[in-house]
Design a protein around this motif. Structure first.
Motif, short mmCIF file in Angstrom:
data_model
loop_
_atom_site.label_atom_id
_atom_site.label_comp_id
_atom_site.label_asym_id
_atom_site.label_seq_id
_atom_site.Cartn_x
_atom_site.Cartn_y
_atom_site.Cartn_z
N ARG A 4 42.55 28.97 2.67
CA ARG A 4 42.92 28.75 4.07
C ARG A 4 42.56 29.96 4.90
N ALA A 5 42.39 29.72 6.16
CA ALA A 5 42.11 30.82 7.08
C ALA A 5 43.36 31.68 7.24
N THR A 6 43.15 32.93 7.57
CA THR A 6 44.25 33.85 7.80
C THR A 6 44.83 33.64 9.19
N VAL A 7 46.14 33.56 9.26
CA VAL A 7 46.84 33.45 10.54
C VAL A 7 47.28 34.86 10.92
N ARG A 8 46.89 35.31 12.10
CA ARG A 8 47.18 36.67 12.54
C ARG A 8 48.19 36.65 13.68
N PHE A 9 49.15 37.55 13.58
CA PHE A 9 50.14 37.74 14.63
C PHE A 9 50.00 39.18 15.11
N ARG A 10 49.78 39.38 16.40
CA ARG A 10 49.59 40.71 16.97
C ARG A 10 50.49 40.88 18.19
N PRO A 11 50.82 42.14 18.53
CA PRO A 11 51.59 42.37 19.76
C PRO A 11 50.81 41.90 20.98
N HIS A 12 51.54 41.62 22.04
CA HIS A 12 50.91 41.15 23.27
C HIS A 12 49.93 42.20 23.80
N GLN A 13 48.79 41.77 24.27
CA GLN A 13 47.75 42.70 24.72
C GLN A 13 48.09 43.41 26.03
N ALA A 14 49.15 43.01 26.68
CA ALA A 14 49.59 43.74 27.87
C ALA A 14 50.02 45.16 27.50
N ILE A 15 50.39 45.37 26.24
CA ILE A 15 50.75 46.72 25.79
C ILE A 15 49.55 47.64 25.90
N MET A 16 48.36 47.11 25.60
CA MET A 16 47.14 47.91 25.71
C MET A 16 46.90 48.30 27.17
N LEU A 17 47.10 47.37 28.07
CA LEU A 17 46.95 47.67 29.49
C LEU A 17 47.95 48.74 29.93
N ALA A 18 49.17 48.64 29.45
CA ALA A 18 50.18 49.65 29.78
C ALA A 18 49.79 51.02 29.23
N ALA A 19 49.18 51.04 28.05
CA ALA A 19 48.75 52.32 27.47
C ALA A 19 47.63 52.94 28.31
N VAL A 20 46.70 52.13 28.79
CA VAL A 20 45.62 52.64 29.64
C VAL A 20 46.18 53.18 30.94
N ILE A 21 47.09 52.44 31.55
CA ILE A 21 47.72 52.90 32.79
C ILE A 21 48.52 54.18 32.54
N GLY A 22 49.22 54.25 31.41
CA GLY A 22 49.96 55.45 31.07
C GLY A 22 49.05 56.65 30.86
N PHE A 23 47.88 56.43 30.24
CA PHE A 23 46.93 57.51 30.03
C PHE A 23 46.40 58.04 31.36
N VAL A 24 45.97 57.12 32.23
CA VAL A 24 45.45 57.52 33.54
C VAL A 24 46.54 58.18 34.37
N GLY A 25 47.76 57.65 34.29
CA GLY A 25 48.87 58.22 35.06
C GLY A 25 49.30 59.59 34.58
N SER A 26 49.09 59.87 33.28
CA SER A 26 49.51 61.17 32.76
C SER A 26 48.41 62.24 32.90
N LEU A 27 47.21 61.85 33.28
CA LEU A 27 46.13 62.82 33.45
C LEU A 27 46.45 63.92 34.46
#
Length: 130
Positions: A4-27
């Motif tokens: 059977r194919a693998t079923v993947r569960f991952r955190p919501h990708q909005a976390i990645m957007l928040a990390a990018v915003i946090g990186f730019v904001g902390s510069l």
């Protein structure tokens, strides 16, 4: 026997957007003094966690992935799949341990059981079929 194919569960990708915003904001803060540069590591670690963490399920077992490691759990060691009071999925193992399944909600348990190849009716604690 087909796999059977693998079923993947991952955190919501909005976390990645928040990390990018946090990186730019902390510069601006991190660029004022050299000793503040490690502040940039916090959003970077969050971004890596968002890409790496999660739970994979197939007919052989579960793979629980974290920031720095992973754990493979065969279905033979899983006694029960259930949801905790906060709605997060946990796997209760035959030795009595409980393993929290990252990115899996209680409502995702039918998909998780289906990945095992077991009929949903035979899975204790899996909840009602949807």
């Amino acid at each position: 026997m087909t796999r059977r194919a693998t079923v993947r569960f991952r955190p919501h990708q909005a976390i990645m957007l928040a990390a990018v915003i946090g990186f730019v904001g902390s510069l601006p803060l991190a660029s004022t003094r050299w000793y503040l540069l490690p502040i940039l590591l916090v959003p970077l670690v969050i971004a890596i966690w968002a890409v790496r963490a999660g739970t994979d399920a197939d007919d052989t077992g579960l793979r629980v992935r974290a920031l720095l490691g992973q754990r493979r759990i065969p279905w033979s060691r899983v006694a029960e799949l259930a949801a905790d009071p906060r709605g997060r999925a946990v796997a209760r193992l035959t030795d009595g341990d409980q393993v929290r399944l990252p990115a899996v909600r209680g409502t995702d348990l039918p998909r998780l059981v289906a990945a095992s190849g077991q009929p949903l009716d035979d899975a204790p604690g899996a909840g009602p079929a949807q």
